[in-house]
Every structure is written in structure tokens, then in C-alpha cells.
Design a protein around this motif. Sequence first.
Motif, PDB file in Angstrom:
ATOM      1  N   TYR A   1      62.777  44.402  -3.114  1.00  0.00           N
ATOM      2  CA  TYR A   1      62.855  44.896  -4.486  1.00  0.00           C
ATOM      3  C   TYR A   1      63.898  46.005  -4.610  1.00  0.00           C
ATOM      4  O   TYR A   1      63.951  46.932  -3.804  1.00  0.00           O
ATOM      5  CB  TYR A   1      61.502  45.445  -4.944  1.00  0.00           C
ATOM      6  CG  TYR A   1      61.596  46.123  -6.294  1.00  0.00           C
ATOM      7  CD1 TYR A   1      61.708  45.375  -7.452  1.00  0.00           C
ATOM      8  CD2 TYR A   1      61.609  47.513  -6.389  1.00  0.00           C
ATOM      9  CE1 TYR A   1      61.823  45.984  -8.694  1.00  0.00           C
ATOM     10  CE2 TYR A   1      61.726  48.134  -7.626  1.00  0.00           C
ATOM     11  CZ  TYR A   1      61.828  47.368  -8.766  1.00  0.00           C
ATOM     12  OH  TYR A   1      61.955  47.978  -9.980  1.00  0.00           O
ATOM     13  N   ALA A   2      64.726  45.900  -5.633  1.00  0.00           N
ATOM     14  CA  ALA A   2      65.635  46.960  -6.053  1.00  0.00           C
ATOM     15  C   ALA A   2      65.929  46.704  -7.522  1.00  0.00           C
ATOM     16  O   ALA A   2      65.974  45.547  -7.967  1.00  0.00           O
ATOM     17  CB  ALA A   2      66.924  46.960  -5.234  1.00  0.00           C
ATOM     18  N   PRO A   3      66.103  47.745  -8.320  1.00  0.00           N
ATOM     19  CA  PRO A   3      66.298  47.541  -9.761  1.00  0.00           C
ATOM     20  C   PRO A   3      67.681  46.982 -10.079  1.00  0.00           C
ATOM     21  O   PRO A   3      68.631  47.125  -9.312  1.00  0.00           O
ATOM     22  CB  PRO A   3      66.134  48.952 -10.339  1.00  0.00           C
ATOM     23  CG  PRO A   3      66.522  49.853  -9.210  1.00  0.00           C
ATOM     24  CD  PRO A   3      66.073  49.157  -7.952  1.00  0.00           C
TER      25      PRO A   3
ATOM     26  N   ALA B   1      56.339  43.385  -5.578  1.00  0.00           N
ATOM     27  CA  ALA B   1      57.383  43.505  -6.589  1.00  0.00           C
ATOM     28  C   ALA B   1      58.591  42.644  -6.236  1.00  0.00           C
ATOM     29  O   ALA B   1      58.929  42.466  -5.069  1.00  0.00           O
ATOM     30  CB  ALA B   1      57.815  44.956  -6.736  1.00  0.00           C
ATOM     31  N   LEU B   2      59.238  42.104  -7.281  1.00  0.00           N
ATOM     32  CA  LEU B   2      60.458  41.322  -7.132  1.00  0.00           C
ATOM     33  C   LEU B   2      61.530  41.891  -8.050  1.00  0.00           C
ATOM     34  O   LEU B   2      61.233  42.586  -9.027  1.00  0.00           O
ATOM     35  CB  LEU B   2      60.217  39.853  -7.481  1.00  0.00           C
ATOM     36  CG  LEU B   2      59.281  39.055  -6.577  1.00  0.00           C
ATOM     37  CD1 LEU B   2      59.160  37.630  -7.097  1.00  0.00           C
ATOM     38  CD2 LEU B   2      59.772  39.050  -5.139  1.00  0.00           C
TER      39      LEU B   2
ATOM     40  N   GLY C   1      59.713  38.424 -11.314  1.00  0.00           N
ATOM     41  CA  GLY C   1      60.168  39.731 -11.780  1.00  0.00           C
ATOM     42  C   GLY C   1      60.630  39.635 -13.223  1.00  0.00           C
ATOM     43  O   GLY C   1      61.675  39.048 -13.504  1.00  0.00           O
ATOM     44  N   PHE C   2      59.858  40.199 -14.135  1.00  0.00           N
ATOM     45  CA  PHE C   2      60.194  40.118 -15.557  1.00  0.00           C
ATOM     46  C   PHE C   2      61.253  41.145 -15.950  1.00  0.00           C
ATOM     47  O   PHE C   2      62.075  40.900 -16.826  1.00  0.00           O
ATOM     48  CB  PHE C   2      58.932  40.321 -16.402  1.00  0.00           C
ATOM     49  CG  PHE C   2      57.938  39.200 -16.277  1.00  0.00           C
ATOM     50  CD1 PHE C   2      58.145  37.979 -16.901  1.00  0.00           C
ATOM     51  CD2 PHE C   2      56.801  39.362 -15.512  1.00  0.00           C
ATOM     52  CE1 PHE C   2      57.238  36.947 -16.782  1.00  0.00           C
ATOM     53  CE2 PHE C   2      55.879  38.339 -15.376  1.00  0.00           C
ATOM     54  CZ  PHE C   2      56.095  37.123 -16.017  1.00  0.00           C
TER      55      PHE C   2
ATOM     56  N   MET D   1      60.860  47.054 -14.512  1.00  0.00           N
ATOM     57  CA  MET D   1      59.593  47.777 -14.559  1.00  0.00           C
ATOM     58  C   MET D   1      58.398  46.908 -14.205  1.00  0.00           C
ATOM     59  O   MET D   1      57.429  47.386 -13.600  1.00  0.00           O
ATOM     60  CB  MET D   1      59.405  48.383 -15.951  1.00  0.00           C
ATOM     61  CG  MET D   1      58.196  49.287 -16.079  1.00  0.00           C
ATOM     62  SD  MET D   1      58.170  50.125 -17.688  1.00  0.00           S
ATOM     63  CE  MET D   1      56.680  51.120 -17.506  1.00  0.00           C
ATOM     64  N   PHE D   2      58.446  45.598 -14.551  1.00  0.00           N
ATOM     65  CA  PHE D   2      57.252  44.775 -14.399  1.00  0.00           C
ATOM     66  C   PHE D   2      57.513  43.546 -13.527  1.00  0.00           C
ATOM     67  O   PHE D   2      58.515  42.845 -13.695  1.00  0.00           O
ATOM     68  CB  PHE D   2      56.746  44.292 -15.765  1.00  0.00           C
ATOM     69  CG  PHE D   2      56.267  45.395 -16.661  1.00  0.00           C
ATOM     70  CD1 PHE D   2      55.079  46.061 -16.411  1.00  0.00           C
ATOM     71  CD2 PHE D   2      57.034  45.782 -17.761  1.00  0.00           C
ATOM     72  CE1 PHE D   2      54.651  47.085 -17.234  1.00  0.00           C
ATOM     73  CE2 PHE D   2      56.615  46.799 -18.595  1.00  0.00           C
ATOM     74  CZ  PHE D   2      55.416  47.462 -18.323  1.00  0.00           C
ATOM     75  N   THR D   3      56.592  43.294 -12.615  1.00  0.00           N
ATOM     76  CA  THR D   3      56.517  42.044 -11.867  1.00  0.00           C
ATOM     77  C   THR D   3      55.104  41.506 -12.006  1.00  0.00           C
ATOM     78  O   THR D   3      54.132  42.223 -11.742  1.00  0.00           O
ATOM     79  CB  THR D   3      56.828  42.254 -10.377  1.00  0.00           C
ATOM     80  OG1 THR D   3      58.175  42.672 -10.215  1.00  0.00           O
ATOM     81  CG2 THR D   3      56.621  40.954  -9.596  1.00  0.00           C
ATOM     82  N   GLY D   4      55.004  40.262 -12.436  1.00  0.00           N
ATOM     83  CA  GLY D   4      53.691  39.641 -12.558  1.00  0.00           C
ATOM     84  C   GLY D   4      53.431  38.706 -11.395  1.00  0.00           C
ATOM     85  O   GLY D   4      54.358  38.088 -10.860  1.00  0.00           O
TER      86      GLY D   4
END
Length: 834
Positions: A270-272, A341-342, A375-376, A379-382
Motif C-alpha cells: 500500500y502507498a497513496p 489495504a490496497l 482499493g476505492f 483513504m478507503f479499501t473495502g
Amino acid sequence: MAASTDVPASSMLAAVEFNDAFVHGPDGNRLDISRFSQGNVTTAGVFRADLYVNEAWMGRAEVNLRAIGGDAHNVQPCFDQAMLERMGVDLGKLSPETTARLATSSDAACEQLPALIPAATAVFDNGEQRLDVSIPQLYMARSARGYVDPKYWDEGMPAARLQYTANAYHSDSAGVSYTQGFVGLDVGLNLGPWRFHHNGNLSSSSGGGLSSTTQYQSILTYAQRSIAEIKSQLMLGDAFTDGRMFDSFGFRGAQLATDDRMFPDSQRGYAPIIHGIANSNARVQIRQNGNIIYETTVSPGAFEINDLYPTGYGGDIDVVVTEADGSQHISRVPFAPMVNALRQGMTRYGLTVGQFRNAGIQSKPALLQATFQHGFSNMFTGYGGVLVSDGYWSALAGLAMSTEFGAIGLDVTHASTHLTEEPNRDGQSIRISYSKLVAPTNTNLTLAAYRYSTRGYLGFSDAVTLRDLDARGLGFATVGTVRGRLQVMLSQILPTGYGSLYLSGSTQDYWNRDGRDTQFQAGYSNIYKSISYGVSAARQLSLNTGRWDNRVMLTLSLPLGKSAFAPYSTTNLQKDSLGATTLQETISGTARDDHALSYSVTAGHTSGNSSSNTNAGVNASYISTMATFTGNVSKGTNYTQYGAGISGGIVAYPGGVTLAPALGETLAVIEAKDAAGARVLNGNGLRIDPWGHAVVSNLTPFSRNEINLDPKGLPLSVELKSTMQNIAPTAGAVVKVKFETDNPGRAVVLHVRTPDGKSLPFGADVLNNAGQSVGTVAQGGLAIVRGVKDDSGVFVAKWGANASDSCQLPYALPKPDANETGGLVRADAECRPN
């Protein structure tokens, strides 16, 4: 004088001008040394070489080299449309004239790169067999850093492999002898993209007042292959689930799941994704804790950076945009990695079908498990999943969030278990996780997680166990059902010079039994000059007594010298909750240039707790070209122990059978004929064996792996044409890497003189009977000539263009000595007219 614009940049860079005023022939005339002005001159032809574009390896490619304008000193690489696509050039950004020329170019034409792409260069390194290409970023198709096109992934060759570990252990304690042996095996067969694996072990024991036992245990047996089109792995047979959402368990069946290793390095984890706007051609820097982790140049307008490498638990990210006029704009992106997280837009899935597998449980119910993550946004991963089996089902839904207050993960699992003799069980489990780097204090809360389960909740393995006991009417009262569990991992870096602290631990309680299980590890460490010291505390469960034991330890370590092989001293003082105090001293180190030999000598004394004992021991290991050997012996109050072991691997492939000191999942078999003894820089103690082979273990699949040889130690009669190669193997592949060597021959120091005793001119060429240069005359009339296969013959010395500027050099070498190791051989040669 200005260089002509139609001369390739590579040629201009290679040209060097020598002053020949100080170099004269025997008659006082200047020598013709123009051949030395051409630098790295190679011959025309087609070569398979490593391709580097803007310093990034793009795989191995066929490079077509041709003499431009018939000039043998101006040999340049030729490029066509396929080669440009291979290099990642965006053909849509080329001029229409260039595109048309590429479309109609014939095989006889040689299109040079600077003529196709402005400011581009191409340089072929004949010695390293690599083509270095520089192309302005404007003309490149954008791809993530670390990207290797799947069509260049190497499936390897057909091969059989065996990794083994064998050891024997014997002890005599208080008159009781005990002997144990163990052999671990990992057997594999590669056929095309398929990998067949079996993992098992054979163990035996005797003594201790018990009867001898020998048993074999099968752990894994499966077939596996990569599917590049969907970036997944297919596995058939006996294996384990990954445990990312539901608890891990063994299964027999089929599994299809995303393989993160197939993504470029900069897309894993994960990285933004960074978004921003530039008003001009601007420089963008990505900083974390003051460190620059990424930098690029962007065009005016909106930009996006989506290939940051995973940055661990490093804290918030600063984005610094420096415009062309020097003005800066700084924004901050909250960052703390999250459980499950993705990256934005990334998807991961897993599907497992088969039956439950556990050697300790008779029941083997059918099962289906499916998981999904997406990864949406930054901020959000479902994520979610379902697990269905005979008499059991569970479903999970969760959300991972990245906020300025830290990373938060929340998921809920519902499970339902159907029983026959007891009431059915239904329940929920809620899990909350949190991580954060508190920048002002540099406190890293790596993970804090709490999980609460209701009384009726059961994980899958516990449910299968209960149903198995229930079917036999045995009940489940003796098995503890976890109610709450808290995990914490915390680290604190203190101000410079004051060291660091850490804490990790867990505590849990149960629904159907009293008490709480708590374990922890905590410590402080620091370094003063070359001395490191620390204190640590731990609470652990003793398997021998079934009791919890608290321990405190002081540690002091320092080198006993300043050389690279100076041994290291480590002193430990330990106190436990039972009243025992232990003082232990260990001296350890390595030997040999490649650190292949390691050793340690330990002595200790324990007192208190109504007992006292002293012990001493020695451990050693040696990594050879064919296996790793270990040995140990120790003696203490009322006991003696000794043991030995061997581990390594065997690889059989179409080119032969090779032994190795260790094997991993993905391998490279090096073939370097006549290069026995050359060191392989990819591992300690790894060298080319007497048959010209070596095995490099633990390669990173689907990524660029650099294989390096150190020619130091090779006979002077052997030269490596290249010392470095790159490969991008698929998972589990066995890839052949062939290093070409020059034909072996003796290396000769030839003392060349004219009949009247004068030295030949400095810089004169020494040619063999095929007209090839094999050496150059240096100071004092000495020339080092390599690759001499015949014990006698005639060379030719040449120092000018005229027929009089050359002579014959008859030579006779001493007969080779049986013990000759490839050192220089000395011989004299008198210059005789042609």
C-alpha cells in the motif's frame, strides 16, 4: 572543429585524440596509433545483449550492429519499430515522417536512434554485452517503476530439484542417552510453466527409555503455475490458505489467487496515489520524515503519481511542487499503512475449493472460500469474504481507512456452526486495528489490534474440531474458546545518542475457562562507538512445565579487533522468575574472504533455584560450493551433547546435474565454462564449481535479478566476456544463465627485442596467425599475450602501415607443468624481418 550533426552521439562520445609525438618506431618515425582513438569498437553482427533504457533493465534483446557507410570503426546499433516498442517508446509521440519511415523501412536499412528520436543516444558496450539507450521522457510510454513486461518473464527450463536438510543429535544426561535424526525433503519438477512440489520429512528417535520410532510425514504436495494474464497463481493439491481474512488452514483441492509479486515493485503493498496541479514544467518531490523518496518532472496541468514504493510505517507524506520560476507549493497526504489495504484501483482476490486437511482431525469436510479486496481511494479499501463448508458457514466484511489520525481497520465476521449432539453455535467476531507514526515524538505504533468474539463464535478449524468431537459424542468442554484478544507492537526512537525502545505482546481471555494468557517482549538498546548494549524483558510460556516464566536480560556486545574478520564478543546476564541467574559469554566470527566459515564458542554458568551448572559449547558451519556443513558439541554439568548436519540442494537439468549449498523457490543455474573458482556475488561462499556451474537461490520472481561474477581468483588464461547478467524468472523457475568465456589458453609475458637487443616500440600490436590482436608491447619490450594454445609458433609485431613496420616473433614456451595454476608464463621472442 564542430562535430557534424549526422554523426551519432555514441560515436562522438567514443572518439579520443592521442598525441603520438612521444611514441616512435625503431627508425625514429612516429607510430600509427589511430586505432586506439575509437574507444569501445566492436564488430558488426547480431548480438544477444542486456537492454537498458534510461538506466532501467528491459530484459535481453537481439541487437543488430552494422558498419555505417562501410566504416569498420563506426559500428552502430540499428532500430526498427518492434525494437522501439520493446524499449517502451510511445510511437504516437514520434513525428509523422519518422512513423512513416519506420513502417516502410526494409531489413537492409539501418535506422539509427538519434535520427528517429531527437536527443536520444544508444551505446553498445562490447565487453559487458549491453546496450545502453537514453531517450527523453517525453517520448516514453509511462509505466510503473520496476516494471518488466510479462512477455519477457522467463519460465525457465525443464528441471528436477531436491532441497534437503539432514542432521543428527545425541545427548547423554544423568545416565540417559537420547539420539534423534531428521531429514527434511523438498522435491520439485519443472515442466514448462508447471511446478510440481512435494515437501515432507523423515524423523527417528531412540533412547530415553522409550522404544525407537521412525516416521515419515507428508506436509505439502501440489502442482502450481503462474497465469500472467490475470496476475494469479493456480495451485492444485495439498496446500494452505493465506490467512489474510479468515484463519489459515490446510486444504486439499484447488486455489486461484492474486499474486502480488506479478505487479511491479512500485505497485506492491500500500502507498497513496498523489494528485496535484503544476503551473509550469515543475519538479515534484515526495518527502517523508525529511527524506526524499521520489522525484520527477511534470508538465503544466494536473498530474498523478501512482508508483510510490511501499513506505512502511514512515508517517505522513509531503508533496513539494517547485515551479519553473522557483516558487513552491507544499501539500500533505496523511499516510499510515492499513491491514488489508490496497492502492487506489487495485484489486486482489482468492478462491479455494476442496476439502479441509488436518492430520490431527479425522473429519475432512468439503469447503469453499472466496475473498475479495479493492482499493476505492487513498483513504478507503473495502474487503470481504465467505467460507462455506459442511455444517458451517461464515461471512466477513471490512473497511480499512487512512486518516490524519492514523490507519484504522474494522471488520466483522459472522459464523454459524451446525451440531448434532449439542446446540448449534452462532456468533460474531469484531476486529479493530490501528497504526500510526506520531511524528513529533517519533513514536511508531506499528500495530494495535483488539478482537472480541461472542460466546457462539467459532473459527473454521475450531468448528471442524468441534463437529468431529460432536459426531463421536466427546463434547468440546476441554477446548478454550477465545473471548477477547489484544495485540500491541510499539517502537520509540529516542533523541540522537539515546537509543531506542520497543514493546510487543498480547493478552487474551476465554469464555469457558478462567485466567488470562499474557505474553510480552520489551527492551531498550543503544550503541556507544563500537559497543552495543541493551536490556530486555520477556514473559513466555514454558512448554516443559506449562508455567509462565518472566525473564530479564542484559546484553553487551563489542568487536575484538578492527579487521573485517575480527571476532565479536557477546555477554548475556539473565534472571528468571524462578530465581535462576545465568551468565553467558559467546565469541563468534567468520573466516575466509567470502565469509563461508562461521563459528561461535560459548561458555555459561547458571546458579540459583537450588541448582548450579556450568556449560560450554562450540558451533561451526561451512558453506562449500556443493553443500553446507554444520557441527556442534557442548558439555555441561551432568550432560554431554554433540551433533552434525548437512544441507543443500541438487538440480538436474538438460545441461547436467549441479550441487548447491542451498536452494530457494526460484533459481538460476550459472554455466561458466573454465571459470571454476570465480566468486558469485549473490551469496556468501558461493563459487563456480570445478565443472563450471553454480546455483543462485532465492531470486525475486517477476522482477529484475542481477547475477554477478567476480573474476578474482580465475586463472589468467581465462577471461569472462561479461561479469553481469539480468534475468526476470517466474515463480519457481529454474533459469539458465550462461557466462561466455574466452577460449582458454596460457597467458604469456613475451620479452620482445630486435636482433641487436633493442626493445620494440611502445604500443606495437602483437597479432596471431589469424591477424587478430592478442597483445600490445608495453615498457621495456614486454607484452602480455593471452589465449596462447600452442607451445610454439610465430606471432607478428606491427607498429605502422608500411611493410617495414612489422616483423615476425617466433616463440617457444616451456612445457606446461601438471601443477600449473594458470599464472603468467615467461618467454623470449626475437623480432625477425618478414
